[in-house]
Design an enzyme around this catalytic site. Structure first.
Site, PDB file in Angstrom:
ATOM      1  N   TYR A   1      82.954  58.251  52.691  1.00  0.00           N
ATOM      2  CA  TYR A   1      84.214  57.782  53.283  1.00  0.00           C
ATOM      3  C   TYR A   1      83.904  57.322  54.693  1.00  0.00           C
ATOM      4  CZ  TYR A   1      89.074  58.672  54.918  1.00  0.00           C
ATOM      5  OH  TYR A   1      90.314  58.589  55.493  1.00  0.00           O
TER       6      TYR A   1
ATOM      7  N   ASN B   1      89.298  53.182  63.325  1.00  0.00           N
ATOM      8  CA  ASN B   1      88.058  53.310  62.539  1.00  0.00           C
ATOM      9  C   ASN B   1      87.443  51.942  62.293  1.00  0.00           C
ATOM     10  OD1 ASN B   1      88.114  56.156  61.958  1.00  0.00           O
ATOM     11  ND2 ASN B   1      89.920  55.753  60.716  1.00  0.00           N
TER      12      ASN B   1
ATOM     13  N   LYS C   1      88.918  57.035  48.738  1.00  0.00           N
ATOM     14  CA  LYS C   1      90.093  57.899  48.969  1.00  0.00           C
ATOM     15  C   LYS C   1      90.300  58.817  47.760  1.00  0.00           C
ATOM     16  CE  LYS C   1      91.821  56.412  52.986  1.00  0.00           C
ATOM     17  NZ  LYS C   1      92.303  57.197  54.129  1.00  0.00           N
TER      18      LYS C   1
ATOM     19  N   ARG D   1      93.920  44.960  55.353  1.00  0.00           N
ATOM     20  CA  ARG D   1      93.540  45.583  56.655  1.00  0.00           C
ATOM     21  C   ARG D   1      92.728  46.811  56.303  1.00  0.00           C
ATOM     22  NH1 ARG D   1      93.327  50.323  58.071  1.00  0.00           N
ATOM     23  NH2 ARG D   1      95.488  50.950  58.216  1.00  0.00           N
TER      24      ARG D   1
ATOM     25  N   ASP E   1      99.498  56.105  52.928  1.00  0.00           N
ATOM     26  CA  ASP E   1      98.649  57.032  53.681  1.00  0.00           C
ATOM     27  C   ASP E   1      98.482  56.601  55.137  1.00  0.00           C
ATOM     28  OD1 ASP E   1      96.736  59.046  54.160  1.00  0.00           O
ATOM     29  OD2 ASP E   1      95.126  57.634  53.729  1.00  0.00           O
ATOM     30  N   ASP E   2      98.366  55.297  55.377  1.00  0.00           N
ATOM     31  CA  ASP E   2      98.152  54.834  56.758  1.00  0.00           C
ATOM     32  C   ASP E   2      99.368  55.104  57.627  1.00  0.00           C
ATOM     33  OD1 ASP E   2      95.498  53.583  56.469  1.00  0.00           O
ATOM     34  OD2 ASP E   2      96.585  52.436  54.967  1.00  0.00           O
TER      35      ASP E   2
ATOM     36  N   GLU F   1      97.255  51.992  50.364  1.00  0.00           N
ATOM     37  CA  GLU F   1      96.236  52.215  51.392  1.00  0.00           C
ATOM     38  C   GLU F   1      95.698  50.894  51.924  1.00  0.00           C
ATOM     39  OE1 GLU F   1      95.010  55.565  52.204  1.00  0.00           O
ATOM     40  OE2 GLU F   1      94.220  54.450  53.913  1.00  0.00           O
ATOM     41  N   ASP F   2      95.648  50.781  53.224  1.00  0.00           N
ATOM     42  CA  ASP F   2      94.981  49.673  53.903  1.00  0.00           C
ATOM     43  C   ASP F   2      95.478  48.294  53.466  1.00  0.00           C
ATOM     44  OD1 ASP F   2      93.701  51.682  55.220  1.00  0.00           O
ATOM     45  OD2 ASP F   2      91.674  50.996  54.813  1.00  0.00           O
TER      46      ASP F   2
ATOM     47  N   ASN G   1      91.763  62.440  61.229  1.00  0.00           N
ATOM     48  CA  ASN G   1      91.678  61.461  60.141  1.00  0.00           C
ATOM     49  C   ASN G   1      92.587  61.937  59.029  1.00  0.00           C
ATOM     50  OD1 ASN G   1      90.663  60.124  57.663  1.00  0.00           O
ATOM     51  ND2 ASN G   1      89.178  59.258  59.098  1.00  0.00           N
TER      52      ASN G   1
HETATM   53  N1  LIG Z   1      92.369  58.048  62.023  1.00  0.00           N
HETATM   54  C1  LIG Z   1      93.093  57.760  60.960  1.00  0.00           C
HETATM   55  O1  LIG Z   1      93.349  58.602  60.095  1.00  0.00           O
HETATM   56  C2  LIG Z   1      93.620  56.393  60.784  1.00  0.00           C
HETATM   57  C3  LIG Z   1      93.211  55.371  61.588  1.00  0.00           C
HETATM   58  N2  LIG Z   1      93.727  54.126  61.421  1.00  0.00           N
HETATM   59  C4  LIG Z   1      93.160  53.087  62.258  1.00  0.00           C
HETATM   60  O2  LIG Z   1      94.153  52.550  63.088  1.00  0.00           O
HETATM   61  C5  LIG Z   1      93.877  51.187  63.310  1.00  0.00           C
HETATM   62  C6  LIG Z   1      95.157  50.390  63.138  1.00  0.00           C
HETATM   63  O3  LIG Z   1      95.644  50.538  61.831  1.00  0.00           O
HETATM   64  P1  LIG Z   1      97.073  49.912  61.452  1.00  0.00           P
HETATM   65  O4  LIG Z   1      98.101  50.321  62.412  1.00  0.00           O
HETATM   66  O5  LIG Z   1      97.313  50.213  60.036  1.00  0.00           O
HETATM   67  O6  LIG Z   1      96.751  48.378  61.641  1.00  0.00           O
HETATM   68  P2  LIG Z   1      97.776  47.199  61.984  1.00  0.00           P
HETATM   69  O7  LIG Z   1      97.033  45.955  61.795  1.00  0.00           O
HETATM   70  O8  LIG Z   1      99.033  47.425  61.242  1.00  0.00           O
HETATM   71  O9  LIG Z   1      98.094  47.415  63.537  1.00  0.00           O
HETATM   72  C7  LIG Z   1      97.186  47.169  64.553  1.00  0.00           C
HETATM   73  C8  LIG Z   1      97.972  47.134  65.836  1.00  0.00           C
HETATM   74  O10 LIG Z   1      97.081  47.015  66.935  1.00  0.00           O
HETATM   75  C9  LIG Z   1      97.436  45.868  67.688  1.00  0.00           C
HETATM   76  N3  LIG Z   1      96.258  45.298  68.284  1.00  0.00           N
HETATM   77  C10 LIG Z   1      95.310  44.515  67.737  1.00  0.00           C
HETATM   78  N4  LIG Z   1      94.370  44.199  68.641  1.00  0.00           N
HETATM   79  C11 LIG Z   1      94.748  44.779  69.788  1.00  0.00           C
HETATM   80  C12 LIG Z   1      94.230  44.777  71.100  1.00  0.00           C
HETATM   81  N5  LIG Z   1      93.132  44.113  71.392  1.00  0.00           N
HETATM   82  N6  LIG Z   1      94.900  45.465  72.052  1.00  0.00           N
HETATM   83  C13 LIG Z   1      96.028  46.120  71.766  1.00  0.00           C
HETATM   84  N7  LIG Z   1      96.562  46.160  70.546  1.00  0.00           N
HETATM   85  C14 LIG Z   1      95.941  45.484  69.577  1.00  0.00           C
HETATM   86  C15 LIG Z   1      98.105  44.949  66.714  1.00  0.00           C
HETATM   87  O11 LIG Z   1      98.904  43.980  67.394  1.00  0.00           O
HETATM   88  P3  LIG Z   1      99.288  42.622  66.565  1.00  0.00           P
HETATM   89  O12 LIG Z   1      99.992  43.074  65.343  1.00  0.00           O
HETATM   90  O13 LIG Z   1     100.159  41.867  67.504  1.00  0.00           O
HETATM   91  O14 LIG Z   1      97.972  41.963  66.266  1.00  0.00           O
HETATM   92  C16 LIG Z   1      98.920  45.959  65.928  1.00  0.00           C
HETATM   93  O15 LIG Z   1     100.050  46.348  66.649  1.00  0.00           O
HETATM   94  C17 LIG Z   1      92.745  50.800  62.360  1.00  0.00           C
HETATM   95  O16 LIG Z   1      91.538  50.718  63.076  1.00  0.00           O
HETATM   96  C18 LIG Z   1      92.644  51.950  61.408  1.00  0.00           C
HETATM   97  O17 LIG Z   1      91.322  52.225  61.016  1.00  0.00           O
HETATM   98  C19 LIG Z   1      94.677  53.835  60.495  1.00  0.00           C
HETATM   99  C20 LIG Z   1      95.106  54.795  59.656  1.00  0.00           C
HETATM  100  C21 LIG Z   1      94.560  56.148  59.697  1.00  0.00           C
HETATM  101  C1  LIG Z   2      91.459  56.496  57.820  1.00  0.00           C
HETATM  102  C2  LIG Z   2      92.252  55.373  57.370  1.00  0.00           C
HETATM  103  O1  LIG Z   2      93.033  55.485  56.445  1.00  0.00           O
HETATM  104  C3  LIG Z   2      92.120  54.106  58.035  1.00  0.00           C
HETATM  105  O2  LIG Z   2      91.410  54.006  59.032  1.00  0.00           O
HETATM  106  O3  LIG Z   2      92.743  53.157  57.555  1.00  0.00           O
HETATM  107 MG   LIG Z   3      93.639  53.653  55.679  1.00  0.00          MG
END
Ligand SMILES: NC(=O)C1=CN([C@@H]2O[C@H](COP(=O)(O)OP(=O)(O)OC[C@H]3O[C@@H](n4cnc5c(N)ncnc54)[C@H](OP(=O)(O)O)[C@@H]3O)[C@@H](O)[C@H]2O)C=CC1
Ligand SMILES: CC(=O)C(=O)O
Ligand SMILES: [Mg+2]
Length: 546
Positions: free
Chosen positions: A102, A407, A173, A155, A267-268, A244-245, A451
């Site tokens: 993972y 991530n 997952k 994504r 999940d996200d 997911e994603d 995570n």
């Molecule tokens: N630790 C964990 O368990 C998890 C971690 N994540 C991580 O979180 C991250 C985001 O996931 P998710 O929210 O689903 O993705 P999205 O694409 O839905 O959201 C990303 C967000 O970040 C913004 N963004 C992009 N680039 C920048 C930048 N340079 N500066 C500031 N903001 C920025 C985007 O703005 P805009 O839309 O305007 O581009 C958007 O608001 C991923 O890397 C994912 O791996 C997600 C789920 C679980």
């Molecule tokens: C961990 C996870 O679900 C993500 O980064 O999208």
């Molecule tokens: Mg995810």
């Protein structure tokens, strides 16, 4: 619960079939009696080995591999040959194998997916099957499918849109449902909804395995999703759909559409919110201040950011704040700067966190203005929490809480070493990946791994046993409370915000038991309530034995 060997027939030709079936294959562990009965004599070397001896050999193979990606390829190949041996191996040392199967290794595997591909380990549904999706689902060899984890690859982690290469995520997952929470593997179906990809480099890659076209407009996508959702209800009744994603906007829209209609979760949005609330609860207990008194700033306002913010609002409401007051304690900053009312590009779900403030495109300026006690990175922007950011947070707070959740590793907003060094050991820190321990001024810190794998396998296990009609947000609040409750004083003293990964099964079962209790309390469960929920769950856990 050991998995039945399912060997009943006396057909001497059965041998080859058994060796080719990963569920029933025992390899060198077939006994002399079984070898005679099933026509396996001569098809195996003469040694009859125990499962533990087989694990020993697997460990030697893994040791000899030069990279984690090669270990990943080997382990997936093992799962294709002998599922029991695969799970026995990974469950023997989850802290070692979760990062290989993972996050973060799965990110490398996804980027190279078409190149390291060996065989399909799930279903690929494309728009070309429109009108026939139910018929296609019936091609899956079992109808008792309990979970589908489905992605469009829109994504994947912080890697952006990688289309059909994203299949590594549903596979990984669902493997964690079993590896972390002992959900029996038979009814788990990884799925890639292939709607094309915006990734031009992948579309041009000769070894890319997906549709070489751009994704359809939103309405067309939603039509395909609706057909898929209805087809799942028809072909696999009672199946839970784990989203997911997906691209963030798709994820939020589709969860809103389906969460009260079918058995599903995202999940996200929800799992990430659960694990973040858990980590924050523990961090705040260490500091000794309530959640309702925090000011929280997010970098990133996508599916994870909005999911976390909404759950934090619910948790603050449980501490007595009104929804409005709770929302006012949360601010967001995305790629276009601080979310505030003059921004014309905000969605409905973002607008509730756009409070009156001076527009800003500088994160440090926003931190100075908002004075957050908690900074959460879900931006996909590796390194966004630079030295100025961490130092500003540390000047404003005695113990700044800094969660860098993006991530994989190179997308983390800051590393553990950076957070502890720049804050001079003051930060309470967690990341999406497990960073190694850090020593600052002679003090050793063990960074937390926030995570969602601490939550989704437990939600899966609770759903597996309780067969709920729906999975509600309350399930994720309960999961967060259960998770935080497992981090005792000894772990906290080591700076840990989450339970030890070596004890992941114990942790997930404890969390699942609490969630299942809630499912019974709220009338969501569709099975008879047992007198002892925990013992009842333990009786249904998968154990990898022959
Ligand atoms: N630790 C964990 O368990 C998890 C971690 N994540 C991580 O979180 C991250 C985001 O996931 P998710 O929210 O689903 O993705 P999205 O694409 O839905 O959201 C990303 C967000 O970040 C913004 N963004 C992009 N680039 C920048 C930048 N340079 N500066 C500031 N903001 C920025 C985007 O703005 P805009 O839309 O305007 O581009 C958007 O608001 C991923 O890397 C994912 O791996 C997600 C789920 C679980
Ligand atoms: C961990 C996870 O679900 C993500 O980064 O999208
Ligand atoms: Mg995810």
């Amino acid at each position: 619960m050991a998995r039945a060997a399912k060997i009943g027939s006396q057909d001497p030709k059965l041998g080859r079939t058994l060796l080719d079936d990963p569920v029933r294959n025992k390899g060198t562990a077939f006994t002399a009696e079984e070898r005679r009965a099933y026509g396996l004599e001569g098809l195996l070397p003469c040694a009859v080995e125990s499962l533990d001896r087989q694990v020993e050999r697997v460990m030697q193979h893994l040791e000899a591999k030069p990279t984690d990606l090669e270990r990943y390829v080997y382990l997936i190949g093992l799962a294709d040959r002998n599922e029991t041996l695969f799970y026995r191996t990974v469950m023997s040392d989850p802290a070692r194998f979760v990062p290989i199967l993972y996050d973060p290794t799965v990110a490398e595997a996804c980027l190279a997916f078409g190149h390291i591909y060996r065989r399909a380990r799930g279903m690929y549904i494309t728009r070309l099957m429109k009108g026939r999706i139910a018929e296609v689902l019936r091609n899956w060899p079992t109808c008792d499918v309990r979970f589908i984890c489905v992605s469009t690859g829109g994504r994947i982690l912080g890697l952006g849109d990688i289309g059909a290469n994203g299949m590594g995520i549903p596979i990984g997952k669902l493997q964690l449902y079993t590896a972390c929470a002992a959900v029996p593997p038979d009814g788990l179906l990884p799925m890639l909804l292939d709607v094309g990809t915006t990734n031009a480099a992948l579309r041009a890659d000769p070894l890319y395995l997906g549709l070489r076209e751009l994704p359809p407009p939103e309405q067309k996508l939603d039509e395909i999703v609706e057909e898929l959702v209805q087809a799942v209800q028809q072909v696999f009744p009672g199946c839970c759909i784990h989203f997911e994603d997906w691209k963030g906007t798709d994820a939020i829209r589709l969860l809103k559409r389906y969460k009260d209609k079918i058995l599903c979760y995202n999940d996200d949005i929800q799992g990430t919110a659960g694990v973040t609330l858990a980590g924050l609860t523990t961090a705040l207990e260490i500091i000794g201040t309530p959640l309702a008194e925090q000011r929280i700033l997010f970098l990133g306002a996508g599916s994870a950011g909005i999911g976390i913010a909404d759950l934090l609002v619910s948790a603050m409401q449980l501490e007595g704040l009104s929804q409005e007051a709770a929302r006012s304690r949360i601010s967001m900053f995305d790629i276009n700067g601080l979310l505030e009312p003059s921004r014309a590009d905000l969605s409905e779900v973002q607008r509730v966190y756009a409070h009156k403030a001076k527009p800003s495109k500088d994160l440090v300026e926003a931190i100075e203005a908002q004075k957050p006690t908690v900074l959460i990175g879900v931006s996909t922007k590796g390194g966004a929490f630079d030295q100025r950011v961490v130092e500003t947070m540390s000047r404003l707070n005695e113990r700044p809480i800094i969660f860098a959740l993006s991530n994989p590793t190179d997308r983390a907003e800051c590393s553990a070493e950076q957070a502890y060094t720049w804050s001079k050991g003051k930060a309470l820190y967690a990341a999406g990946v497990q960073f190694p321990d850090v020593t600052v001024d002679g003090k050793r810190f063990h960074p937390g791994q926030a995570n969602n794998f601490y939550v989704f396998p437990a939600i899966g296990l609770a759903t597996y046993v309780a067969r709920p009609k729906r999975i509600t947000d309350a399930c994720f609040v309960t999961a967060a409370q259960a998770l935080a409750g497992q981090v005792g004083p000894e772990l906290r003293a080591r700076g840990m915000l989450f339970p030890s990964q070596a004890d992941i099964l114990e942790s997930e079962v404890t969390t699942a038991a609490r969630v299942a209790e809630l499912m019974f309390d709220e009338g969501l469960a569709q099975v008879h309530r047992p007198p002892d929920v925990r013992a009842w769950i333990e009786g249904q856990l998968y154990t990898p034995t022959y």
